[in-house]
Design a protein around this motif. Structure first.
Motif, PDB file in Angstrom:
ATOM      1  N   GLY A 170       0.800  -1.228   0.000  1.00  0.00           N
ATOM      2  CA  GLY A 170       0.000   0.000   0.000  1.00  0.00           C
ATOM      3  C   GLY A 170       0.829   1.272   0.000  1.00  0.00           C
ATOM      4  O   GLY A 170       0.274   2.365   0.057  1.00  0.00           O
ATOM      5  N   GLU A 171       2.159   1.139  -0.046  1.00  0.00           N
ATOM      6  CA  GLU A 171       3.077   2.285  -0.029  1.00  0.00           C
ATOM      7  C   GLU A 171       2.767   3.213   1.158  1.00  0.00           C
ATOM      8  O   GLU A 171       2.487   4.400   0.997  1.00  0.00           O
ATOM      9  N   PRO A 172       2.832   2.669   2.388  1.00  0.00           N
ATOM     10  CA  PRO A 172       2.409   3.434   3.567  1.00  0.00           C
ATOM     11  C   PRO A 172       3.381   4.554   3.941  1.00  0.00           C
ATOM     12  O   PRO A 172       4.575   4.488   3.630  1.00  0.00           O
ATOM     13  N   ASP A 173       2.828   5.553   4.617  1.00  0.00           N
ATOM     14  CA  ASP A 173       3.664   6.616   5.182  1.00  0.00           C
ATOM     15  C   ASP A 173       4.266   6.173   6.514  1.00  0.00           C
ATOM     16  O   ASP A 173       5.307   6.672   6.931  1.00  0.00           O
ATOM     17  N   LEU A 174       3.554   5.244   7.204  1.00  0.00           N
ATOM     18  CA  LEU A 174       3.999   4.744   8.503  1.00  0.00           C
ATOM     19  C   LEU A 174       3.905   3.228   8.509  1.00  0.00           C
ATOM     20  O   LEU A 174       2.863   2.657   8.192  1.00  0.00           O
ATOM     21  N   LEU A 175       5.001   2.578   8.876  1.00  0.00           N
ATOM     22  CA  LEU A 175       5.032   1.125   9.013  1.00  0.00           C
ATOM     23  C   LEU A 175       5.244   0.793  10.487  1.00  0.00           C
ATOM     24  O   LEU A 175       6.224   1.221  11.095  1.00  0.00           O
ATOM     25  N   ILE A 176       4.301   0.038  11.064  1.00  0.00           N
ATOM     26  CA  ILE A 176       4.403  -0.405  12.453  1.00  0.00           C
ATOM     27  C   ILE A 176       4.879  -1.844  12.453  1.00  0.00           C
ATOM     28  O   ILE A 176       4.228  -2.724  11.876  1.00  0.00           O
ATOM     29  N   ALA A 177       6.018  -2.106  13.067  1.00  0.00           N
ATOM     30  CA  ALA A 177       6.593  -3.455  13.133  1.00  0.00           C
ATOM     31  C   ALA A 177       6.528  -3.932  14.578  1.00  0.00           C
ATOM     32  O   ALA A 177       7.274  -3.451  15.435  1.00  0.00           O
ATOM     33  N   ASP A 178       5.608  -4.866  14.869  1.00  0.00           N
ATOM     34  CA  ASP A 178       5.368  -5.340  16.228  1.00  0.00           C
ATOM     35  C   ASP A 178       6.156  -6.626  16.470  1.00  0.00           C
ATOM     36  O   ASP A 178       5.749  -7.703  16.039  1.00  0.00           O
ATOM     37  N   GLU A 179       7.276  -6.515  17.153  1.00  0.00           N
ATOM     38  CA  GLU A 179       8.172  -7.648  17.437  1.00  0.00           C
ATOM     39  C   GLU A 179       8.434  -8.455  16.156  1.00  0.00           C
ATOM     40  O   GLU A 179       8.185  -9.667  16.109  1.00  0.00           O
ATOM     41  N   PRO A 180       8.950  -7.836  15.101  1.00  0.00           N
ATOM     42  CA  PRO A 180       9.023  -8.523  13.806  1.00  0.00           C
ATOM     43  C   PRO A 180      10.071  -9.621  13.710  1.00  0.00           C
ATOM     44  O   PRO A 180      10.074 -10.384  12.754  1.00  0.00           O
ATOM     45  N   THR A 181      10.979  -9.713  14.691  1.00  0.00           N
ATOM     46  CA  THR A 181      12.068 -10.697  14.566  1.00  0.00           C
ATOM     47  C   THR A 181      12.237 -11.568  15.803  1.00  0.00           C
ATOM     48  O   THR A 181      13.224 -12.287  15.910  1.00  0.00           O
ATOM     49  N   THR A 182      11.265 -11.558  16.717  1.00  0.00           N
ATOM     50  CA  THR A 182      11.445 -12.215  18.012  1.00  0.00           C
ATOM     51  C   THR A 182      11.820 -13.685  17.899  1.00  0.00           C
ATOM     52  O   THR A 182      12.723 -14.157  18.577  1.00  0.00           O
ATOM     53  N   ALA A 183      11.132 -14.439  17.048  1.00  0.00           N
ATOM     54  CA  ALA A 183      11.359 -15.887  16.994  1.00  0.00           C
ATOM     55  C   ALA A 183      12.352 -16.296  15.911  1.00  0.00           C
ATOM     56  O   ALA A 183      12.502 -17.473  15.628  1.00  0.00           O
ATOM     57  N   LEU A 184      13.045 -15.332  15.314  1.00  0.00           N
ATOM     58  CA  LEU A 184      13.948 -15.635  14.206  1.00  0.00           C
ATOM     59  C   LEU A 184      15.385 -15.793  14.694  1.00  0.00           C
ATOM     60  O   LEU A 184      15.788 -15.207  15.691  1.00  0.00           O
ATOM     61  N   ASP A 185      16.153 -16.595  13.959  1.00  0.00           N
ATOM     62  CA  ASP A 185      17.573 -16.758  14.266  1.00  0.00           C
ATOM     63  C   ASP A 185      18.314 -15.450  14.025  1.00  0.00           C
ATOM     64  O   ASP A 185      17.869 -14.592  13.260  1.00  0.00           O
ATOM     65  N   VAL A 186      19.481 -15.314  14.664  1.00  0.00           N
ATOM     66  CA  VAL A 186      20.196 -14.039  14.616  1.00  0.00           C
ATOM     67  C   VAL A 186      20.564 -13.615  13.200  1.00  0.00           C
ATOM     68  O   VAL A 186      20.502 -12.434  12.856  1.00  0.00           O
ATOM     69  N   THR A 187      20.953 -14.579  12.355  1.00  0.00           N
ATOM     70  CA  THR A 187      21.332 -14.196  10.993  1.00  0.00           C
ATOM     71  C   THR A 187      20.120 -13.729  10.190  1.00  0.00           C
ATOM     72  O   THR A 187      20.186 -12.747   9.454  1.00  0.00           O
ATOM     73  N   ILE A 188      18.988 -14.438  10.332  1.00  0.00           N
ATOM     74  CA  ILE A 188      17.761 -14.037   9.624  1.00  0.00           C
ATOM     75  C   ILE A 188      17.254 -12.724  10.202  1.00  0.00           C
ATOM     76  O   ILE A 188      16.791 -11.840   9.473  1.00  0.00           O
ATOM     77  N   GLN A 189      17.348 -12.581  11.530  1.00  0.00           N
ATOM     78  CA  GLN A 189      16.954 -11.340  12.184  1.00  0.00           C
ATOM     79  C   GLN A 189      17.736 -10.162  11.612  1.00  0.00           C
ATOM     80  O   GLN A 189      17.156  -9.113  11.274  1.00  0.00           O
ATOM     81  N   ALA A 190      19.040 -10.346  11.467  1.00  0.00           N
ATOM     82  CA  ALA A 190      19.877  -9.273  10.923  1.00  0.00           C
ATOM     83  C   ALA A 190      19.464  -8.933   9.493  1.00  0.00           C
ATOM     84  O   ALA A 190      19.440  -7.761   9.098  1.00  0.00           O
ATOM     85  N   GLN A 191      19.115  -9.955   8.707  1.00  0.00           N
ATOM     86  CA  GLN A 191      18.681  -9.732   7.326  1.00  0.00           C
ATOM     87  C   GLN A 191      17.379  -8.939   7.277  1.00  0.00           C
ATOM     88  O   GLN A 191      17.223  -8.015   6.468  1.00  0.00           O
ATOM     89  N   ILE A 192      16.422  -9.302   8.146  1.00  0.00           N
ATOM     90  CA  ILE A 192      15.117  -8.623   8.164  1.00  0.00           C
ATOM     91  C   ILE A 192      15.284  -7.158   8.568  1.00  0.00           C
ATOM     92  O   ILE A 192      14.698  -6.251   7.969  1.00  0.00           O
ATOM     93  N   LEU A 193      16.107  -6.912   9.581  1.00  0.00           N
ATOM     94  CA  LEU A 193      16.318  -5.540  10.042  1.00  0.00           C
ATOM     95  C   LEU A 193      17.022  -4.704   8.974  1.00  0.00           C
ATOM     96  O   LEU A 193      16.674  -3.539   8.742  1.00  0.00           O
ATOM     97  N   ALA A 194      18.020  -5.306   8.334  1.00  0.00           N
ATOM     98  CA  ALA A 194      18.724  -4.595   7.257  1.00  0.00           C
ATOM     99  C   ALA A 194      17.765  -4.283   6.112  1.00  0.00           C
ATOM    100  O   ALA A 194      17.821  -3.201   5.507  1.00  0.00           O
TER     101      ALA A 194
END
Length: 537
Positions: A170-194
């Motif tokens: 939807g090309e939002p002006d605001l993106l709310i990310a609610d605990e988006p990486t909690t259950a992910l491994d550290v390498t995947i977490q780093a990829q998602i955040l990047a």
């Protein structure tokens, strides 16, 4: 700050019935192009705040605010049909658990296309092309193929990327990310955040991050609000919060963070191994053709070997899909092994059958990652804890079993009256304590802990780790601690084994592996661990 606020929240209060407010007169702003984070423990009101802004709370919620403005438009004064045009278009939300948020009977392509049909006038061909573009943008491999697959056919990291693609559609002006990486491994977490950061820099959208992970927040956020029991107790620039926290609760959260350096000074005493694993394999057959002949195998665990001493902890780390949990379950005979030897106290476990095997299960128990799904919701806590005693020691009477339940509850710091309550009446940390009590009920020599703290807040995580360490000192129990959190490894383990694609690629004492890794994959895991960072004030 010169950038205009995308979101303005003033004096927001949320109550359910006559209870105390779960969100209590808070206010904040999120500006264009910035990352704003709200941090705090479970139950502090973080997610309720986000749902209040989007007006997605149930009908029994009472929401009051002076204003909730998105790009100058007061959402409190909008009718539901008007909000439907705003949600997904001007503001989008990424939930913590993509598997429960995605529709299991729709392909991922259809779910992305749904947003496009709702908010844009586009042809079928244009929608299809845009779906592929969005999957490509969130770095999903083979986007044309993946668009036609269902959520269960994707990995956890890929499902989270699909959630991000839906939010971006939807090309939002605001993106709310609610605990988006909690259950992910550290390498995947780093990829998602990047990925989120790169998209933000490209589009200029505002990012509102909700998390209990302070190390993660420190790598992402420009400004931070710390939330406790419905109130914002401290707000400031990221550097200010982490370098000079003013509120005791903020200092408590920072103190509870596991430290990679805590492995220094671990003293180990040599003793005969309690458990010895040799050339252990778990293979799954690949079947093809009309007669489903076996044409190959998936090598989930491939020739693994290690030892665990009495009263010691071996941490098993690695990404999702590397075989950690499969190994843990196979050791307990919960899933069949392909070959290899598992010897405990001189007895080869995988040669045992029937009553002998059932009795031996008392020596090795398991604590799962999600305590709620591992307990029967229709059983009282007393029944859950004494179930193992009833099964393995039928000679023990009801009075003695109940006394043992009360003793165990007190040992894991829960009140005796917890015995008469159901699992849903407890917090996540309390439920994990119940699962630990259940594992201890049959007095095991070893416990397999399968990601027991990954979904918990840092302060609750610290409490569980401390409890496990205390139990080990008092009762001499050994742990196989399965995790992807290397900070936790430093807090609890004596040795660490790094697993990659079914094999152990590095094994040694915690200090050596964490501070002087030899294997390239181990170094990649360590590099991906979020660490506290402070941006310039």
């Amino acid at each position: 700050m010169n950038r205009s606020p995308v979101l303005e929240v003033k004096n927001l209060t949320v109550k359910f019935g006559s209870d105390n407010p779960v969100v209590d007169a808070i206010g904040f702003e999120v500006h264009a192009g910035e990352t704003f984070a709200i941090v705090g423990e479970s139950g502090s009101g973080k997610s309720i705040t986000a749902l209040s802004v989007l007006r997605l709370l149930p009908v029994n919620a009472c929401v009051n605010a002076d204003e909730i403005k998105l790009n100058g438009v007061d959402l409190l004064r909008k009718a539901e049909y008007e909000l439907c045009k705003i949600r997904g278009r001007r503001v989008a939300l990424i939930f913590q658990d993509p598997m429960s948020s995605l529709n299991p009977v729709m392909t991922v392509g259809e779910q992305i296309a749904e947003v496009l049909r709702l908010h844009f006038s586009m042809t079928k061909q244009a929608i299809r092309q845009r779906v592929i573009e969005l999957l490509t943008r969130v770095e999903i491999p083979e986007p044309e193929k993946r668009a036609g697959e269902y959520p269960h056919q994707l990995s956890g990291g890929q499902r989270q990327r699909v959630m991000i693609a839906i939010a971006l559609a939807g090309e939002p002006d605001l993106l709310i990310a609610d605990e988006p990486t909690t259950a992910l491994d550290v390498t995947i977490q780093a990829q998602i955040l990047a990925l989120l950061k790169a998209i933000q820099q490209k589009t200029g959208m505002a990012l509102w991050l909700i998390s209990h992970d302070l190390a993660l927040v420190s790598t992402m956020a420009d400004r931070i609000a710390v939330m406790q029991k419905g109130k914002i107790v401290e707000t400031g620039r990221s550097a200010s919060i982490f370098q000079n926290p003013t509120h005791p609760y903020t200092r408590k959260l920072l103190d509870a963070l596991p430290s990679m350096g805590s492995c220094l000074g671990h003293q180990r005493e040599q003793s005969p191994p309690l458990l010895k694993v040799d050339d252990f394999k778990v293979y799954y057959p690949i079947r093809k053709g009309i007669f489903k002949r076996v044409v190959g195998h998936v090598r989930a665990v491939d020739g693994v070997g290690f030892e665990i001493e009495h009263g010691k902890t071996l941490a098993l780390v690695g990404e999702s899909g590397c075989g950690k949990t499969t190994l843990g379950k196979a050791l307990l005979n919960l899933i069949p092994a392909y070959s290899g030897r598992v010897v405990m106290d001189g007895i080869e476990l995988h040669k045992l059958t029937g009553e002998v095997l059932r009795r031996k299960r008392a020596d090795i128990q398991i604590v799962f990652q999600d305590p709620f799904s591992s307990m029967n919701p229709r059983m009282l806590v007393s029944e859950i804890i004494d179930e193992g005693i009833r099964a393995l020691y039928p000679e023990v009477g009801a009075v003695d079993r109940y006394a043992r339940v009360v003793e165990l509850l007190e040992r894991v710091d829960l009140p005796p009256d917890s015995a008469h309550r159901y699992p849903h009446e407890f917090s996540g940390g309390q439920r994990q304590r119940i699962c630990i009590a259940r594992a201890l009920a049959v007095q095991p020599k070893m416990i397999v802990c399968d990601e027991p703290t990954s979904a918990l807040d840092v302060s609750v995580q610290a409490q569980i780790i401390e409890l496990l360490k205390d139990l080990q000192k008092e009762q001499g129990v050994s742990y196989l601690f399965i995790t992807h959190d290397l900070g936790v490894v430093a807090e609890i383990a004596d040795e660490v084994a790094v697993m990659y694609r079914g094999k152990i690629v590095e094994h040694g004492e915690v200090e050596q592996v964490l501070l002087n890794p030899k294997n390239t994959y181990t170094r990649e895991l360590l590099a991906a661990v979020p660490r506290l960072q402070s941006k310039d004030v």
